[in-house]
Design a protein around this motif. Sequence first.
Motif, short mmCIF file in Angstrom:
data_model
loop_
_atom_site.label_atom_id
_atom_site.label_comp_id
_atom_site.label_asym_id
_atom_site.label_seq_id
_atom_site.Cartn_x
_atom_site.Cartn_y
_atom_site.Cartn_z
N LYS A 154 -16.85 13.06 18.21
CA LYS A 154 -18.00 12.24 18.15
C LYS A 154 -18.70 11.57 16.97
O LYS A 154 -19.30 10.53 16.82
CB LYS A 154 -19.17 13.18 18.60
CG LYS A 154 -19.34 14.52 17.72
CD LYS A 154 -20.46 15.28 18.28
CE LYS A 154 -20.78 16.36 17.34
NZ LYS A 154 -21.62 17.56 17.77
N ASP A 155 -18.11 12.23 15.87
CA ASP A 155 -18.51 11.59 14.47
C ASP A 155 -17.60 10.38 13.96
O ASP A 155 -17.93 9.94 13.04
CB ASP A 155 -18.43 12.62 13.46
CG ASP A 155 -19.37 13.63 13.84
OD1 ASP A 155 -20.51 13.24 14.42
OD2 ASP A 155 -19.29 14.87 13.62
N LYS A 172 -13.18 6.04 20.22
CA LYS A 172 -13.13 7.04 19.00
C LYS A 172 -11.73 6.94 18.58
O LYS A 172 -11.32 7.13 17.56
CB LYS A 172 -13.73 8.28 19.43
CG LYS A 172 -15.20 8.51 19.87
CD LYS A 172 -15.72 7.94 18.49
CE LYS A 172 -17.39 8.27 18.95
NZ LYS A 172 -18.18 7.73 17.85
#
Length: 559
Positions: free
Chosen positions: A51-52, A292
């Motif tokens: 997610k980051d 991602k």
Amino acid sequence: MTAKSDLEIARAADCRPIAEIAAKLDIPFENLVPFGHDKAKVSLDYAASLKDRPDGKLVLVTAINPTPAGEGKTTTTVGLGDALNRIGKRTTICLREPSLGPCFGMKGGAAGGGYAQVVPMEDINLHFTGDFHAITTAHNLLAAMVDNHLHWGNALGIDPRRIVWRRVMDMNDRALRDIAIGLGGTANGVVRESGFDITVASEIMAIFCLAEDLADLERRLGEIVVAYRTDDTPVTARDLKADGAMAVLLRQALAPNLVQTLENNPALVHGGPFANIAHGCNSMVATKTALKLADYVVTEAGFGADLGAEKFFDIKCRKGGLKPDAAVVVATIRALKMHGGVGREALGQEDAEAVSRGCANLARHVENVKKGFGVPVVVAVNRFSADTQAEFEAVKTACATMEVEAVLCEHWAKGSAGTEALAHAVVGLVEAGTADFQPIYPDAMPLLDKIRAVAQKVYRADDVVADKRVRDQLAAFEAAGYGDLPVCMAKTQYSFSTDPAARGAPTGFRIPVREVRLSAGAGFVVALTGEIMTMPGLPSHPAAEKIGISREGWIDGLF
């Protein structure tokens, strides 16, 4: 020499072990759940761990209104993904899973074609990893629990005349559209009218494709409205205590499916709502995972841009906070001729004038995406062998007036080598950074006005027609707190209007809204227009008649 069929090409593929495909995206093997040697699920825990990371660039592939001549949107998506990898861009594609209804009906499979396919093609077009079975089962579990609640005394006070939750199956079967259930005596439950929709029209399919994770999935499942009481208050799946069991059935299915293209590039194939009766996009989990893991993500939205792209922008991007960087509008010379008035039997004859007339359909889609939604566009002309240079020049001339580039693509015959020019054009659009995406209407707009906005701004209708019953239902949705939801238009895919025979760029029509349905868990309101059906029927000679197993054990006849 006779050209090889899609199936023959797919069978000859040099599929690499799925761990090798995962390694191209730096996915460790321990984060895969293999389904044999050539397909796997990517674990939800691993997807959440990303997610980051920064997002890659998001490219949507859409098309003109489909015709019997064919457009090749999925094939172009695969070809573009392969070509972007070919020119050094780390790319993955995101597709929907095919429904068995079209596979055994008329439309065929949805794994691409020629030398631009995802494989294993037979598995993807049939049972794959069982996701559709899980969605169908979860949906029908809820239906069974509704009727079971009625049978055991109806403590929630459900009005049997106002049950809105039907059953589903992943097959075209017109005989099940309207049925009577509970016949045969009191032991068999309460007698009432009901019916079946196709699985891809299920609200659970939409929830599955819009949920961010398992917790979001269960929350959305609980919010499904299954019925109303006599005082008009809703009864939800959470009231029936069905949400937990439904989430359990969907737990493994929610993890995205990893497969490969013929050129051994990664593809996430996950979820499968139809774009003419649902929102027509692959799962949010798959798209966000891909963003991602890759520099470029190429995804598609079903049917023409009036349906799939509009819903991608107004529903999926709005709900998921996605910001597309570029869009590809796919057309074929043959389809443009049909939009220009040429019959199917005459498509093999050169007719540049008909192509020019048909470009009115292309122009409307391009303008909608480029100006209406603020996403830069390139036109991909999917080449057929009978196309002539004069006909392609007619498309180029039309596109010049739209201020967009038209690129001739030959991925069906040549794979990524035939789509390099398109890949460079897409990279040019993305790197120019001109995207200024915005949905076509704001959240706070009243529901009927949202329907009108899509009808007028996207379809170019004069207005919508909705009787008092529909308007009262929309007002009731708003009074219950659902007014901020987007709308999901259920409309024929063949035309901007609700008349499937009105090709090209029709004007002077209105959009009749015959029914509206609340999909509270998915988070949108469905507006059914014209004669659109949520349970298709089979044609007079369905594809199933030609499908079988050869003496060698191969599947024959599958598109």
